[in-house]
Design a protein around this motif. Structure first.
Motif, PDB file in Angstrom:
ATOM      1  N   SER A  56       0.829  -1.211   0.000  1.00 47.29           N
ATOM      2  CA  SER A  56       0.000   0.000   0.000  1.00 47.29           C
ATOM      3  C   SER A  56       0.857   1.252   0.000  1.00 47.29           C
ATOM      4  CB  SER A  56      -0.924   0.000   1.219  1.00 47.29           C
ATOM      5  OG  SER A  56      -1.835  -1.077   1.170  1.00 47.29           O
ATOM      6  N   VAL A 120      -3.925  10.435  -8.022  1.00 46.59           N
ATOM      7  CA  VAL A 120      -4.825   9.614  -7.213  1.00 46.59           C
ATOM      8  C   VAL A 120      -4.020   9.092  -6.031  1.00 46.59           C
ATOM      9  CG1 VAL A 120      -6.183   7.491  -7.125  1.00 46.59           C
ATOM     10  CG2 VAL A 120      -6.318   8.989  -9.129  1.00 46.59           C
ATOM     11  N   GLY A 122      -3.913   6.777  -2.354  1.00 48.90           N
ATOM     12  CA  GLY A 122      -4.560   5.619  -1.746  1.00 48.90           C
ATOM     13  C   GLY A 122      -4.349   4.412  -2.617  1.00 48.90           C
ATOM     14  N   GLY A 124      -5.934   1.589  -2.460  1.00 46.70           N
ATOM     15  CA  GLY A 124      -7.104   0.757  -2.685  1.00 46.70           C
ATOM     16  C   GLY A 124      -7.397  -0.219  -1.572  1.00 46.70           C
ATOM     17  N   MET A 128      -9.630   5.195  -2.742  1.00 45.29           N
ATOM     18  CA  MET A 128      -8.709   6.090  -3.424  1.00 45.29           C
ATOM     19  C   MET A 128      -9.357   7.457  -3.571  1.00 45.29           C
ATOM     20  SD  MET A 128      -7.164   3.592  -6.382  1.00 45.29           S
ATOM     21  CE  MET A 128      -8.657   2.616  -6.534  1.00 45.29           C
ATOM     22  N   SER A 144     -14.482   9.960  -4.296  1.00 42.83           N
ATOM     23  CA  SER A 144     -13.458   8.952  -4.033  1.00 42.83           C
ATOM     24  C   SER A 144     -14.015   7.589  -4.397  1.00 42.83           C
ATOM     25  CB  SER A 144     -13.050   8.962  -2.557  1.00 42.83           C
ATOM     26  OG  SER A 144     -12.364  10.152  -2.217  1.00 42.83           O
ATOM     27  N   HIS A 177       0.715  10.478   2.405  1.00 44.38           N
ATOM     28  CA  HIS A 177       0.202   9.777   1.230  1.00 44.38           C
ATOM     29  C   HIS A 177       1.138   9.825   0.037  1.00 44.38           C
ATOM     30  CE1 HIS A 177      -3.810   8.742   2.720  1.00 44.38           C
ATOM     31  NE2 HIS A 177      -3.780   9.890   3.365  1.00 44.38           N
TER      32      HIS A 177
END
Length: 579
Positions: A56, A120, A122, A124, A128, A144, A177
């Motif tokens: 991630s 984008v 995140g 998933g 996202m 999102s 992020h």
């Protein structure tokens, strides 16, 4: 000093026999703060890099034209009845776009605002979100994608109001992020060009700048494991410093306040997080126990029996984040039970489990430790998310330990300083003032602490721009115009780039009937913070009060170009244009 990447927090650097290597480290770190990017690391650590790139963190942010985005359900449309707004997301020429629009009773568009998605964020796991760039500023997009539902829906927070494409991305959000964001200090949502020197979270987020290490390895240097002074190995750090790395993103508290003069760019792996940012929490009570909500992983772990039982033991036996989590590897949902069972069994045995064998077999798969002891729960802060309980409970209804209600100190009785460093002399008063100022908006009990701290700082630190600005704003609220102006002017001498100070001075001039001065000051405030809606609205009012009606009408039109979702301003413009 970035020269040693703050690995000097560990004894290896200070006592290293490789003095030349350390000196070379300092020299190379001066270029781009010593950051080289994860690709440079991959040349020697290909297998680790390959695994990490699938985690991630390794997929935390991608460009808006990334191919995998086409696998999501597109196009998609969302209607929010509360705000009476329509949203859609679609792909055009290989790039992702989002729109917000409103329809009248006849189905005709009142407005439509469409933006290309630049990034984008995140990976998933839960969902996202999308970012757009307007000038030098970054903003969140209103939709999102949520994995749990397999659908697009309103972004977190948009359930409370229509922010359109105008919700600025604060440094504290983007820091966790992306790999290397470049926020402009003292601004709200403004970033350098490019906004990121590395897009996804990368190797150097945990290991520190890699320039000196890359150079040393290229020169054929070699060191015993854990003794390399040119790079940080989190596994070789003391537990508190290793946990600080994770805590920098996985613990929000009730407020996070920068220490005086610090920004997120000042934090380096191996140093105390508290030197850069203080993470503070309102003390829970037995009547109002901890909420264990989104991104409170470190706090939850601190309350676990596993953590408390090992905290005073030898360093190598203390539970820390990386005891169970290998940042380089992320097991799939199918692999996770066996993977984490292995972690549990490094300290426990199956024979010590007190649950009946028949019950243990009902978990999926059977004997799944985390299913019972770290159960998932619905996230309250972000819809469509499920969160893992890091308190490692014996049973789902296990009460909070007494320690949860005894985490304050005599020096700080009304807040929990979650990331206080060992031997910490206490928080600077300016840091506490900012914390109380934030907390009192939602919790009036902190008003008294705020006023007491401000009064003390007025005497002890009068040459501080924050103190003077705060004193000035308090005087504005009390309509003490002369007192307010004195403090605000003094604040600008110390720091001339404060939009809200100019806005307060504009209010004073307006109250005195000095329309031209009020307008000039408000224009300065807007120039420093051009995407601030309240500042722009106040500018329109200043123009009207200065009887500059054509300019006011032009300002309203410009405002609606930037914030077309504002119905009130649209009505005001219609009135201004009416014969």
């Amino acid at each position: 000093m970035p020269g040693l990447f703050y690995a000097s927090a560990s004894a290896e650097v200070k006592h290293s026999p490789r003095a030349e290597a350390s000196a070379r480290s300092a020299a190379h770190a001066s270029a781009n703060d010593g950051y080289v990017g994860s690709v440079a690391c991959s040349r020697c650590h290909a297998e680790i890099y390959s695994h990490f790139a699938r985690t991630s963190m390794g997929r935390s942010a991608v460009p808006g034209n990334a191919q995998f985005l086409h696998t999501l359900p597109l196009p998609a449309a969302v209607y929010d009845q509360k705000s009476d707004r329509h949203f859609d997301v679609h792909v055009e020429d290989g790039k992702l776009y989002q729109s917000e629009y409103q329809l009248d009773a006849g189905g005709r568009e009142i407005f439509r605002d469409t933006h290309a998605i630049d990034w984008v964020v995140g990976a998933g796991m839960n969902g996202m979100g999308s970012l757009i760039k307007r000038g030098d500023y970054l903003f969140e997009a209103p939709l999102s994608y949520y994995n749990k539902t397999g659908k697009w829906d309103l972004s977190p927070g948009y359930q409370r109001g229509d922010y359109g494409f105008s919700r600025v991305i604060a440094p504290g959000c983007i820091y966790c992020h992306t790999g290397r964001p470049q926020p402009v200090a003292g601004s709200d949502g403004k970033y350098g060009n490019p906004p990121f020197t590395q897009l996804p979270v990368g190797c150097e987020n945990c290991h520190g700048p890699g320039a000196a290490h890359v150079d040393a390895m290229g020169d054929g240097e070699s060191y015993d494991k854990g003794k390399d002074p040119t790079i940080v190995n989190p596994a070789s750090l003391k537990s508190a410093r290793a946990n600080d790395l994770c805590m920098s993103c996985h613990q929000t508290g009730d407020t996070r306040i920068f220490q005086p003069g610090k920004t997120y760019q000042d934090f380096r792996p191996g140093m105390s997080l508290d030197r850069v940012v203080a993470i503070l929490m309102v003390p829970p009570t037995r009547e109002n126990p901890p909420r264990e909500d989104h991104v409170e992983h470190s706090y939850s772990m601190m309350l676990s029996k596993c953590y408390r039982a090992t905290a005073r033991g030898p360093e190598e036996k203390q539970l820390r984040c990386i005891t169970c989590h290998d940042p380089h590897i992320e097991p799939t949902a199918a692999e996770a039970p066996a993977y984490f069972n292995g972690k549990c069994m490094s300290c426990h045995t199956a024979q010590r489990c007190k649950e009946q064998a028949a019950v243990r077999r009902t978990t999926s798969p059977a004997d799944n430790c985390i299913a019972c002891h770290m159960p998932k729960r619905e996230g309250m802060a972000i819809s469509h998310t499920s969160l893992t309980n890091h308190r490692i409970v014996g049973r789902p209804d296990e009460p909070f330990p007494d320690a949860a209600f005894a985490m304050t100190t005599a020096a700080l009785p009304d807040l929990i300083h979650l990331n206080a460093a060992s031997g910490d002399a206490g928080l600077p008063a300016v840091t506490l003032l900012k914390a109380y100022e934030q907390l009192k908006e939602q919790n009036p009990v902190y008003e008294a602490s705020f006023l007491k701290t401000l009064s003390e700082l007025e005497k002890s630190e009068p040459e501080n721009a924050v103190i003077q600005a705060t004193l000035g704003h308090r005087a504005v609220l009390a309509s003490r115009w002369d007192d307010a102006e004195q403090h605000l002017r003094e604040s600008l001498k110390l720091d001339p780039l404060q939009s809200m100070v100019y806005a307060d001075l504009s209010t004073i001039a307006e109250q005195r009937g000095e329309a031209a001065e009020a307008l000039a000051l408000q224009q300065k405030a807007v120039s420093l913070d051009p995407y601030n809606m309240p500042l722009q609205k106040a500018l329109v009012l200043r123009l009207i009060n200065a009887k500059q009606y054509p300019e006011a009408e032009a300002a309203m039109e410009k405002y609606l170009q930037e914030f077309p979702e504002d119905d009130f301003m649209r009505k005001m413009l219609a009135i201004a244009k009416s014969p």
